[in-house]
Every structure is written in structure tokens, then in C-alpha cells.
Design an enzyme around this catalytic site. Structure first.
Site, PDB file in Angstrom:
ATOM      1  N   ASP A   1       4.619  12.799   0.199  1.00  8.09           N
ATOM      2  CA  ASP A   1       3.651  11.692   0.218  1.00  8.09           C
ATOM      3  C   ASP A   1       4.255  10.448  -0.425  1.00  8.09           C
ATOM      4  O   ASP A   1       3.614   9.779  -1.231  1.00  8.09           O
ATOM      5  CB  ASP A   1       2.369  12.099  -0.509  1.00  8.09           C
ATOM      6  CG  ASP A   1       1.198  11.170  -0.178  1.00  8.09           C
ATOM      7  OD1 ASP A   1       1.263  10.498   0.871  1.00  8.09           O
ATOM      8  OD2 ASP A   1       0.246  11.107  -0.962  1.00  8.09           O
TER       9      ASP A   1
ATOM     10  N   GLY B   1      -6.397   3.300 -12.156  1.00  4.74           N
ATOM     11  CA  GLY B   1      -6.054   3.833 -10.846  1.00  4.74           C
ATOM     12  C   GLY B   1      -7.022   4.907 -10.422  1.00  4.74           C
ATOM     13  O   GLY B   1      -7.858   5.361 -11.217  1.00  4.74           O
TER      14      GLY B   1
ATOM     15  N   GLY C   1      -9.208  12.144  -8.629  1.00  4.95           N
ATOM     16  CA  GLY C   1     -10.101  11.506  -9.588  1.00  4.95           C
ATOM     17  C   GLY C   1      -9.506  10.203 -10.093  1.00  4.95           C
ATOM     18  O   GLY C   1      -8.681   9.592  -9.420  1.00  4.95           O
TER      19      GLY C   1
END
Length: 908
Positions: A718, A601, A606
Site C-alpha cells: 500500500d 491523521g 482509526g
């Protein structure tokens, strides 16, 4: 000479006497007139309510003799306006009432409240007057809807700016209070010039099929050449009669004799001026027929009344006999004969799709038929009328509104009906009999006082959210006795005492989702053991002495800490924070990830690598990139948050690395990646319907814990499909808390911060206000749920433009085609009722006003019901297949009852 002077003196004396008598006479006449005015002001017609909308004072109208009141006692919203003198005009029947008006620029619904003396023991004629007169200088009349009680009665539209418009309604009340409401439909500001209510005898205008609106009353046989109106005082009910000279091939007749209207069985009591004139067929004709004037009456169906009075003196042996024929035989009356100067009214208790009537003389009649007047009404069909909300629920919510001082613009009239005007914060169920309140969301409504007992009367209530108010007192026992309550949120209040044992028990056995917050004043023990003992005088002295010593020590410690912190700040860098989970150095991270071999992922911080611990446990290692601008801030926030939150539906933190510029977070490994990958069209392993509902349930559990299980509450900020991860059993956990924020205090309803999140999932309200709250997460969850249902992404990319999933799904929902909503890759393998339930839940999460969205505890309960529907259907489906396999070779087909159930659900 003396005699002459004496005579002059006498004459002067008489002049004085006459003058005094005249003055006294005029004073008496004036007094009599004033007494008459005062009598009319006080003894106005019983039951009449006459409102001059926008007037500033009460007055007796000279033209009509009716006492009018200003509307200040009937409504507390709206704005008064006057018609400019250049746009005013004089009218003998509607004069003073049309020089001013009240308009309603604020709010969608504005209502007058009238409490007639007769209550619901009478029917009522309600009359509306509208004169726009270009009062706002826009030179354009608005369009808006008018409601009486819970039912739509009229749309005001498309009128000339200088036209006075009148319509009326015959209303059968269901309560002692009558509401008249004006609804802003987005096409201009509603207004009203005058509003009148007149009681009617219940025997008048019998009907049992709908509601009567927009009457036309024709006074026939008048010889006047100009149009005139007859109303009160001539008409005791203040009906408005329109003089209409004749029907085709008819001639007027009249009689000035006294017609007895008081002492007969005709309760309609038509005005004498109406009964004294009539029409009969012209020479050579034996019938009367209606004309195309009826085409102007609005309404899909019609209701008609005929009024007769024999005003011709019949010679001995002569007879007038006739019948009424409507629509070429669809209705034919009995033979009708009339008595001299005695009225007869016939109202047909039925409706007609069109209206053409013929009044024919019978073969045995010596004279042609006559007709004095007739009335025609439009009809609102029964199926367009609503039944009001359960009276017990209405009384309860009104008491709650008063006790908690709730002041919301739309909390007027009926709370549930009509559905499109349901009060904000309420959800109601609807049935053929009545509507009842099933959800009440008053979160963050600035409520004060104790929880009102009236809530106990909301027996259908399933969801109650009173969180983040200033409620005080104890948690009442009756809340546990609400028979249908499934979710209760009392977090963020000032409640005290012990929580009732029944509530605790329901929460433990899973029948109630209960959130109360970790308040020091609330106690879970039974009985509560927080009673404080009164200190003795000696103890107080000792405490004061001890406090002085402690104070000195605290001052010394404070000084030492200040020096230590100052030196510490000089040495510290942004990397110096400690967390309780296992710490790894960077070389161990490299070893765990096999030299950062497998990337699983990537995000703004990062990359994420697959790792294996010494005990062969798989983990996911999130490594902070040195080029990340916001990564460290999110990295730190996520690490700190995951130290304090633990839930089966939140991804767990295994450990961390904090070594100079090398920083990493180590999580439990989720074998099946994220939800976005699994919903992608490139994924060959399509999630079935049951899996999708379970994933929604899991995510809702995690979000509900953040909102209501954490103190203070946490908003994710989110939530999206890429942040929902799936384990080897396809169970979901929420991840990525880098943007999450906790409320500063438990009582806060929102926080102000910079906008964050992902396009497509952002709450529209937070984008404009900048305030973030739990309802922003609820909106994001609604989008995720729509993605699960449809298999489509939040933003669908196109060649010319991108389309948001809501813009795509709204028209299909309106069409009722559930098959086109659900992901076609499921090939119809889902239960229709379950799918509609999921769509309803998703829709409840995304209204633009955040206050209309449910709490996640309510969403969680609804999803459980949705999953139960699918599970129960799956069991019955399996049993039916097994039965077919054991009894015949005929393949399984859905039963007709089940098919009908699906069709009904689709129609809903």
C-alpha cells in the site's frame, strides 16, 4: 517346312533381342534421368537458400529447377497452413511455394535464422513471397512489419486476398548469420509463403547510403503481348525480370546471336533473354525517356541501374554514342559507346528524390541510343538504419541464454536493437557507434546451474539481478571486476562458499548496492570457516546414544506443550500477543495524548493523535477504533512487522498499548506530516525540486530494504504519498505496514492473497492475476515518483470522469515538453536533464508486464544519479551567479553549451 520353322524361330529370337535392348535402353534412360534428379538434389546452386514456408518436406521444383527445403531447420515457432484448393492458382514461376504458408499467431517477434555458406563475405538478395489465399477464412489480409537483422524493411498491408505479393532486399551482412523477422503490430497475424536468399558478388549494386529494397527490373524490347517473368535458371542470381515492351516513343529491336556474358568484365550477368532484346527511339526521335511507371515504386528515394548490349550490326564507320541525363541534369553520364554483343551495366552510386531519365544521342552519333533493361530500387535512408549491438555483448548474452537455459519468446536476434524490440529483462544504452547491455534482470526466471562466466564480458553492465532462482555454486570473483556494476542482487538462490572480499568491500564503501540474502551456506568471513570435520566412529556411536535420549525427552516435552497449548487456546483471546518494545496501559496513552486532544491523521484503523512522552519527546499515537472491521488485523500485522524491521527510512515503533479493547501503536513523530499533504495545491510551502528528489531517494531506500534487506523479503502492498511521512528536515520515511506481507520462503517470487491497496497505485498485473510480488511495490513507487514530478495526484477528479496520472502524462512525454510535465509551481526551477532522468525512472517502474520493471536496488542507483545531476547543476549554477555578481551587473543566463545540452535532452 523345316526351313520355314527355322526362319520363324530366328524371327522370334530377334524379337526377344530387340525387346531386351529396348528394356535396357529405357532402363538406362530412366537411370540417367534419376541420376540427373539426384545430382540436382545434392548439387543445388552453391549459396542458394530456398525455403518453402509451411512445407512438410524438401523437394525439387519442376517449374524452376530450384531445390526447396521446408522451414523446420530455420525456425521453431509458427503454424503451418494450406491454401484451400478453391483459392489456389497455377503459376509457372511460383507454383508449389504458394499452396502453403507459415503463420505466427504467438509472440510479437518471430524470426528465421539463415547461415549462408559465404557468410559475411558476400552481399545477398533476399526475396519474400506472400500469398494469403484466405487460408484462415477471415477474408482479410493482415498488416505486419518485416525486419532483416535489426532493420525494418517493409510493412505488409492492404492487399487483395488473392494477390501474390513479392518484394526483395539487397542486404549487406555484418555477421555470418542472417535473421529475417516478422513483427506483429496488432493488426493481424504475420505470415510468409516462401523465403529465398541468393549470394551476390560484392561488386554488384554499389551503394553506401542505406539499403536497397523492393526492386523493379524491366526487360525492354520483348515482343510478347503477355507479361512474363525471367528468373533462374536463365538468371544466375535468380533475379526476377519483368517484361516491359517499351518506353514512350520507342520501338523494339532484337538479335538471336550469342551474347558473351561469361568472359567479360560485366559481373552483373544478365540473362541472355534480357540482353537479346532492346528498344530504340521511334523514327524521328533521338532520345529515350522514362515514363510514369516509376511512380509505382515504393521508397522515398530511388536507386537506378542501366543495362546495355549492342545487338545491331553496325556498318563500317557508323557509331552509336549517347549520354544518360537524370532529373534534368542532376546527373549526366560520360559519353557511352558499346561493343557488339558485349554487355555494359551502369549503376549510379547515388540516390534520387524522384526519377526521370532521358538517354540522348550525342551530336557525333550516327545512330539513336538503345536500352536493353533497367532496374529501380527503393532506398531505406542511412539515418533509418541501426547498428547492431556490440558483438562481444551479443556473444555473451547468447552464451548466458544457452548456459542458463533461458526460453523467452522475445529473446531472438539482436538483444538491444531496434529499441522497441529490446529483449525483456534487458536495458541497453545507445550511441552512434553501438549499443551495450547496462541492465540484466533475470529475477524469478527459474534459472539453474552456476553463474556463467560470460557475464564478465558485459563490460557496460550496471545492474544485475539474479535473485530468486535455483542457482548453485559459489559467488564468482569476476562479478567484483565488472567495471560499471552498481547493483547486484543474488538473494534467494542456493549459492554457497564465501563471498569474494572485493564484493564485500565495494558494498561497504557504497560503490555497489549488494543483496545476497542471509543464506547459511554463504559466508562473509575470509577465509570461510564452515568446513566440517569428519566424525570418528566413537563420536558417531556417542551421538547416536545421545540422540536416543534427546528423542525421549523431546517426546515428553512435546506432550507437555500440547496440553499447555490446548489450555492456553481456551484462555487466549485475539488481544494476547506480546511485543518487545515498551508497553503502555491505556491511562498512560490518554495522558500522553492530553486526553486525545490533537488529531493529526486518520485511517481505516482509526485516528492518530499527537502525544508527548515524559522526556518531552513527541510521538504519534495510532488508536484502534472499536468500529474498525479490518483495523485489528492490520494493527497486529503492523506491530509484529515493526518488531523485526529497523531502517532509517521506515517509521520506528516506540511502544504499544494492548489492554482489552483498547489498543494503540506509538510511533516516532514526523513533524511535516505526509507527502500527500505537502504536494497538495493547498500547501503554500511548495517542495523544491531537490527536496522532491531527496524524498524519492529516501522512500526508495526504505522500500529497497524491505525487498532485499529483510529475510524473507517484505512487500508493502500500500505504498502511496499518504504513507510516506516527512520529519522536521523533510527527510522521508515509509509508514503504515498494516497490509504488508512477507514471503513464506525466501525463494518464492510471489504470494497469492486477496487484493489490497489503494486505487491509482495498484499494479494492473496483480489486479488480474491475484499474485502479489515486489514488482507491485515498484509500480506503486513509479506512481509516487510521477506525483513528485508533476505535483498531481494519482487520480485526478473531474466533473465528468476521473483521470489517472499515467493517462495524463503519457501524451505529454511523447510530445517531449518537459516544462508541461514538471509541477508548474516550481516555476521552471529545475535542471532539465535531471527532470528527464526522473521521468525515465518513473516510466521504467510502470510497464504492465511486471517482469520488465527494475528491482528497487536499480531504481535506487538511478535516483542517486538523478540527484547527483541536480546537485552538480546547482553548484555550477551558483558559481556562475557568483561570477556574474563579482564581474558585472549583467544577470545570470544559461550558457549556450548548457542550453544545447538541455535541448538535446528534450529531443531525446
Amino acid at each position: 517346312m523345316d526351313y520355314t520353322l527355322e526362319l520363324i524361330f530366328v524371327l522370334k529370337a530377334w524379337r526377344v533381342v530387340v525387346l531386351v535392348i529396348g528394356i535396357l535402353g529405357n532402363w538406362k534412360l530412366a537411370k540417367g534421368d534419376n541420376e540427373h534428379v539426384e545430382r540436382k538434389l545434392v548439387d543445388h546452386v552453391p549459396g542458394f537458400i530456398s525455403i518453402d514456408c509451411g512445407a512438410t518436406e524438401d523437394y525439387l521444383d519442376d517449374g524452376t529447377g530450384i531445390f526447396y527445403k521446408s522451414d523446420t531447420d530455420f525456425i521453431d515457432t509458427g503454424t503451418n497452413s494450406n491454401i484451400s484448393p478453391s483459392n489456389q492458382y497455377a503459376h509457372p514461376n511460383f507454383g508449389r511455394q504458394i499452396i502453403n504458408l507459415r503463420s505466427f499467431p504467438q509472440g510479437k517477434k518471430n524470426c528465421y535464422t539463415m547461415k549462408p555458406e559465404q557468410g559475411k563475405n558476400s552481399n545477398y538478395l533476399i526475396k519474400f513471397y506472400f500469398y494469403y489465399g484466405n487460408y484462415d477464412n477471415k477474408n482479410k489480409t493482415p498488416k505486419f512489419d518485416v525486419y532483416v537483422g535489426v532493420n525494418f524493411v517493409y510493412t505488409f498491408e492492404n492487399l487483395d486476398v488473392h494477390t501474390l505479393w513479392y518484394f526483395d532486399v539487397i542486404h549487406v551482412p555484418t555477421s555470418d548469420i542472417i535473421y529475417v523477422c516478422f513483427i506483429n503490430t496488432g493488426s493481424g497475424i504475420p505470415f510468409i509463403s516462401a523465403l529465398e536468399l541468393r549470394p551476390l558478388d560484392k561488386s554488384l549494386y554499389p551503394f553506401n547510403f542505406g539499403a536497397l529494397i523492393n526492386s523493379w527490373r524491366y526487360d525492354l524490347g520483348s515482343t510478347t503481348t503477355s507479361v512474363r517473368f525471367i528468373r533462374y535458371e536463365n538468371d544466375v542470381y535468380d533475379r526476377l525480370w519483368y517484361t516491359y515492351s517499351k518506353l514512350p516513343n520507342s520501338v523494339p529491336i532484337n538479335n538471336s546471336s550469342v551474347i558473351e556474358i561469361q568472359n567479360n568484365n560485366d559481373s552483373y550477368q544478365l540473362p541472355l533473354e534480357v540482353l537479346r532484346t532492346a528498344i530504340q527511339p521511334s523514327s524521328g526521335y533521338h532520345y529515350l525517356s522514362s515514363s510514369d511507371v516509376l511512380d509505382y515504386i515504393e521508397g522515398s528515394k530511388y536507386y537506378v541501374c542501366f543495362h546495355f548490349a549492342e545487338i545491331a550490326i553496325l556498318t563500317q564507320g557508323m557509331k552509336r554514342e549517347f549520354i544518360i541525363n537524370v532529373n534534368e541534369g542532376s546527373y549526366i553520364s560520360d559519353r557511352i559507346t558499346l561493343d557488339y554483343l558485349k554487355p555494359l551495366s551502369i549503376c549510379l552510386n547515388r540516390t534520387f528524390d524522384s526519377l526521370r531519365f532521358v538517354i540522348n544521342a550525342t551530336t557525333g552519333s550516327d545512330l539513336p541510343p538503345i536500352l536493353n533493361a533497367f532496374e529501380v530500387y527503393g532506398v531505406i535512408p542511412q539515418y533509418n538504419l541501426h547498428k547492431p549491438t556490440n558483438s562481444r555483448d551479443v556473444a555473451a548474452i547468447m552464451d548466458i541464454k544457452q548456459k542458463l537455459r533461458i526460453s523467452r519468446e522475445d529473446w531472438q536476434v539482436d538483444p538491444c536493437v531496434p529499441k522497441e524490440l529490446t529483449w525483456s529483462g534487458l536495458t541497453c544504452n545507445s550511441s552512434d557507434d553501438t549499443s551495450m547491455i547496462i541492465s540484466l534482470n533475470l529475477s524469478s526466471s527459474k534459472l539453474t546451474g552456476e553463474i556463467p562466466f560470460s557475464l564478465f564480458n558485459l563490460t557496460a553492465l550496471q545492474y544485475l539481478d539474479l535473485s530468486y532462482n535455483e542457482l548453485t555454486g559459489s559467488v564468482p570473483k569476476f562479478l567484483a571486476q565488472l567495471p560499471n556494476l552498481k547493483a547486484l542482487n543474488l538473494s534467494g538462490n542456493q549459492l554457497n562458499g564465501s563471498i569474494p572480499e572485493d564484493l564485500i568491500q565495494k558494498s561497504r564503501n557504497g560503490s555497489l548496492v549488494f543483496s545476497f540474502g542471509k543464506k547459511p551456506d554463504l559466508c562473509l568471513s575470509i577465509p570461510c570457516t564452515k568446513e566440517k570435520k569428519k566424525p570418528k566412529r566413537e563420536l558417531i556411536v556417542a551421538l547416536v546414544a545421545t540422540s536416543m535420549v534427546v528423542l525421549v525427552l523431546l517426546l515428553l516435552i512435546f506432550c507437555a506443550l500440547a496440553i499447555y497449548k490446548r489450555k492456553g487456546r481456551e484462555r487466549a483471546s485475539r488481544s494476547n500477543f506480546k511485543i518487545r518494545n515498551q508497553q503502555y496501559n491505556y491511562s498512560e496513552v490518554v495522558q500522553i495524548t492530553d486526553n486525545l486532544k490533537t488529531v493529526i491523521g486518520e485511517g481505516g484503523f482509526g485516528k492518530v493523535y499527537l502525544g508527548i512522552l515524559k522526556d518531552e519527546t513527541q510521538v504519534a499515537v495510532k488508536l484502534l477504533s472499536t468500529s474498525s472491521k479490518q483495523g485489528y488485523k492490520e494493527f497486529r500485522a503492523e506491530a509484529q512487522l515493526l518488531m523485526i524491521v529497523h531502517h532509517k527510512n521506515l517509521v520506528s515503533l516506540v511502544g504499544y498499548c494492548d489492554e482489552g479493547e483498547n489498543k494503540a501503536l506509538i510511533y516516532e513523530y514526523m513533524a511535516n506530516g505526509n507527502l500527500k499533504q505537502n504536494l497538495s495545491v493547498t500547501n503554500t510551502n511548495v517542495l523544491n525540486w531537490n527536496q522532491r528528489l531527496q524524498i524519492a531517494m529516501d522512500a526508495a531506500h526504505g522500500l529497497e530494504y524491505l525487498h532485499n534487506g529483510c529475510k524473507p523479503p517484505i512487500i508493502h502492498r500500500d505504498l502511496k504519498t499518504s504513507n510516506i511521512l516527512l520529519d522536521e528536515n523533510m527527510r522521508a520515511k515509509i509508514a503504515d505496514f498494516g497490509l504488508s506481507r512477507a514471503f513464506a520462503t525466501e525463494n518464492e517470487s510471489h504470494i497469492s492473497t486477496s487484493l489490497a491497496g489503494t486505487l491509482g497505485y495498484l499494479d494492473p498485473e496483480s489486479q488480474t492475476s491475484g499474485n502479489l510480488n515486489k514488482k507491485g511495490d515498484v509500480y506503486s513507487f513509479g506512481i509516487v515518483l510521477f506525483e513528485l514530478i508533476t505535483g498531481r495526484p494519482a487520480i485526478m477528479r473531474g466533473r465528468e470522469k476521473n483521470t489517472h496520472i499515467l493517462d495524463w502524462v503519457y501524451p505529454i512525454i511523447e510530445s517531449g515538453d518537459i516544462g508541461s510535465i514538471v509541477d508548474p509551481r516550481l516555476r521552471g526551477e529545475f535542471y532539465t536533464n535531471s527532470a528527464w532522468k526522473a521521468v525515465e525512472i518513473a516510466m521504467s517502474c510502470i510497464p504492465s508486464p511486471a517482469i520488465q520493471r527494475p528491482d528497487m536496488s536499480q531504481v535506487l542507483v538511478e535516483l542517486k544519479e538523478c540527484l547527483d545531476l541536480e546537485t552538480a547543476h546547482g553548484r555550477s549554477h551558483t558559481l556562475a551567479i557568483e561570477a556574474n555578481e563579482t564581474t558585472s551587473s549583467i544577470p545570470f543566463t544559461m550558457s549556450s553549451m548548457e542550453l544545447q545540452s538541455d535541448i538535446s535532452a528534450l529531443a531525446r
